[in-house]
Design a protein around this motif. Structure first.
Motif, PDB file in Angstrom:
ATOM      1  N   ASN A  68       0.833  -1.211   0.000  1.00  0.00           N
ATOM      2  CA  ASN A  68       0.000   0.000   0.000  1.00  0.00           C
ATOM      3  C   ASN A  68       0.859   1.249   0.000  1.00  0.00           C
ATOM      4  OD1 ASN A  68      -2.321  -1.507  -0.056  1.00  0.00           O
ATOM      5  ND2 ASN A  68      -2.862  -1.146   2.083  1.00  0.00           N
ATOM      6  N   LEU A  90      -6.852   2.426  -6.617  1.00  0.00           N
ATOM      7  CA  LEU A  90      -6.537   2.641  -5.203  1.00  0.00           C
ATOM      8  C   LEU A  90      -7.803   2.697  -4.352  1.00  0.00           C
ATOM      9  CD1 LEU A  90      -3.685   5.311  -5.321  1.00  0.00           C
ATOM     10  CD2 LEU A  90      -3.477   2.828  -5.207  1.00  0.00           C
ATOM     11  N   LEU A 134      -6.316   2.395   1.484  1.00  0.00           N
ATOM     12  CA  LEU A 134      -5.881   3.466   0.594  1.00  0.00           C
ATOM     13  C   LEU A 134      -7.006   4.468   0.355  1.00  0.00           C
ATOM     14  CD1 LEU A 134      -3.765   1.395  -1.919  1.00  0.00           C
ATOM     15  CD2 LEU A 134      -2.916   3.174  -0.376  1.00  0.00           C
TER      16      LEU A 134
END
Length: 111
Positions: A37, A75, A81
């Motif tokens: 991430n 994302l 995220l």
């Protein structure tokens, strides 16, 4: 009248105690705990910076914008995220509002 520096420290404290800041810090901790991430976010921020740089230089950046939009969609599927990006946006809005308030108050002294 309050000393300007005291007011600045009070503002900094108020920002650190804001929900926007706390939410961003918590979201960042979750991102930092996951190297994948963290790398994806770093890549997104780099592409964002490249796009903004081209815009500021007056260059055409349509392809970069498309890449950014596609990457943002990817994302956003990832909960951590997505939360980070939302928190980052909220915090950026808070800071932009502070700049506007200060700028508006100093409008009479612009050269």
């Amino acid at each position: 009248m309050q000393n300007v520096y005291d007011a600045a420290y009070a503002l900094a404290s108020a920002i650190k105690n804001s929900e926007e800041y706390k939410r961003l810090v918590e979201a960042k901790k979750r991102i930092e705990a996951n190297p994948k991430n963290k790398e994806m976010l770093k890549d997104f921020h780099q592409k964002q910076l490249n796009y903004q740089t081209k815009q500021m230089m007056g260059e055409k950046a349509d392809e970069e914008l498309k890449q950014l939009q596609n990457l943002y969609r990817v994302l956003s599927i990832n909960m951590d995220l997505s939360e980070y990006l939302q928190a980052e946006y909220s915090f950026s809005t808070l800071i932009a509002d502070m700049y506007k308030i200060i700028g508006d108050a100093l409008e009479g002294v612009k050269i």
